[in-house]
Scaffold this active site. Structure first.
Site, short mmCIF file in Angstrom:
data_model
loop_
_atom_site.label_atom_id
_atom_site.label_comp_id
_atom_site.label_asym_id
_atom_site.label_seq_id
_atom_site.Cartn_x
_atom_site.Cartn_y
_atom_site.Cartn_z
CE LYS A 100 -0.46 2.28 27.19
NZ LYS A 100 -1.33 2.58 26.04
CB SER A 124 5.92 11.76 28.11
OG SER A 124 4.57 12.19 28.16
#
Ligand SMILES: [Zn+2]
Length: 365
Positions: A100, A124
């Site tokens: 990411k 989360s």
């Protein structure tokens, strides 16, 4: 300036010159790049580290400072497995422990160009941790909406970066509702799912793989929840194919958990099959996405590459995690589904096969 090449999928409106809307300010549609990414070897800046060598493909203003924690340039390591030589792209070695970061770096640089000082996000998992890291690096205040029940290393990682956690009672969709309310109230929603500016960042992994393998791979296996990384990789390989005209792009193999496999159902065109309407629990939490936003684009990318989606049984995930660890690769269960998929299909795939190891095992537990 606008973000070049980004338009609304529904009404065709260009991404606006001001602000950072996460969806079309005219019709509410999804923004995406149109016309493919432009890769030009003569524009590569080899003085820059990691993904920033490829910044000419990101569409950012040329004078804009990069935001970097050292993302990209991850190792590609070869290992003997199942009688073949398999390449492993170690994306878990990115700064916050997952792929990411390639997207967060580009998104954060873009936010800086628009003078953004505060963002919200609803993850989360790896996306939340990654965004929190880059927000800390850039001095942007981040509020991360998470399910009240979320716990574990990723939550602690998000907190440690200094992001404000906003626990929301109820289901995952209640969390999305809450963050959208905040976004509609005027705060920038730096969503990895909605805003498309992470995709050119993900594509940088394809350019690196091409360099490291020395040619196009035969097949690339990657876990897919939203399918953003698969999409970014496919677009990166497509950009390379347009300059290396004799080569064909690798077969893109996306992997999902059987308990939640909407992309698999979409690609197989079997909407009566299990997977499409389920939101089952899985230890591959990072790919548990019931309604992927860019499902049609992911499907097109997979089918154009002559690839396919693959599903993995729950019982096969932890043995896959352990098998990878025995090779020295310590990844989270979500990442290990790529190995479980490899076992299923190794005989059907052309060499060289690249398995993408997306997230660190240190985050699991
Ligand atoms: Zn629109």
């Amino acid at each position: 300036m606008t973000y070049p090449g980004v338009f609304c999928n529904d009404c065709g409106g260009a991404y606006p010159k001001d602000g950072v809307p996460y969806r079309c300010s005219i019709c509410g549609g999804l923004y995406d790049f149109r016309g493919g990414l432009q890769f030009d070897q003569t524009q590569m800046d080899r003085s820059q580290p990691g993904i920033w060598r490829f910044r000419h493909t990101f569409g950012l203003p040329p004078d804009l400072a990069s935001v970097s924690l050292g993302e990209g340039d991850t190792p590609l390591l070869w290992s003997e497995a199942m009688g073949r030589r398999i390449a492993f792209k170690c994306e878990y070695q990115n700064p916050s422990g997952s792929f990411k970061d390639r997207g967060s770096a580009v998104i954060t640089a873009w936010l800086m160009s628009r003078g953004v000082s505060e963002v919200v996000e609803d993850s989360s998992g790896n996306a939340g941790a990654s965004l929190a890291a880059y927000a800390a690096r850039a001095g942007i205040k981040a509020r991360i909406f998470i399910p009240e029940s979320a716990s574990g290393p990723k939550r602690r990682q998000i907190e440690a970066y200094g992001a404000v956690l906003v626990p929301v009672p109820g289901s995952r969709s209640d969390v999305t509702k809450a963050v959208r309310q905040a976004a509609d109230g005027g705060t920038v929603y730096a969503s990895h799912a909605y805003i498309p500016f992470n995709l050119p960042g993900y594509a940088s992994a394809a350019y690196e793989i091409y360099e490291q393998v020395g040619k196009m791979p035969g097949a690339v296996i990657v876990p897919a929840g939203q399918g953003g990384f698969l999409l970014g990789l496919a677009r990166g390989f497509d950009a390379l194919r347009r300059i290396h005209k004799k080569e064909t792009i690798p077969k893109m193999i996306g992997v999902q958990a059987r308990t939640c496999a909407p992309l698999w159902a979409l690609c197989a065109a079997r909407d009566d099959e299990a997977g499409l309407d389920t939101d089952g629990d899985t230890m591959a939490e990072g790919v548990r996405v019931r309604d992927p936003l860019r499902g049609d684009a992911v499907r097109a990318a997979v089918l154009t590459s002559r690839g396919f989606m693959c599903i993995v049984d729950e019982k096969d995930i932890m043995p896959a995690r352990n098998a990878l660890a025995r090779l020295g690769f310590y990844v989270e269960p979500t990442s290990a589904i790529a190995w479980a998929a490899l076992i299923q299909m190794v005989d059907r795939l052309p060499d060289p096969i690249v398995v993408i190891l997306t997230g660190s095992g240190l985050k699991y537990g």
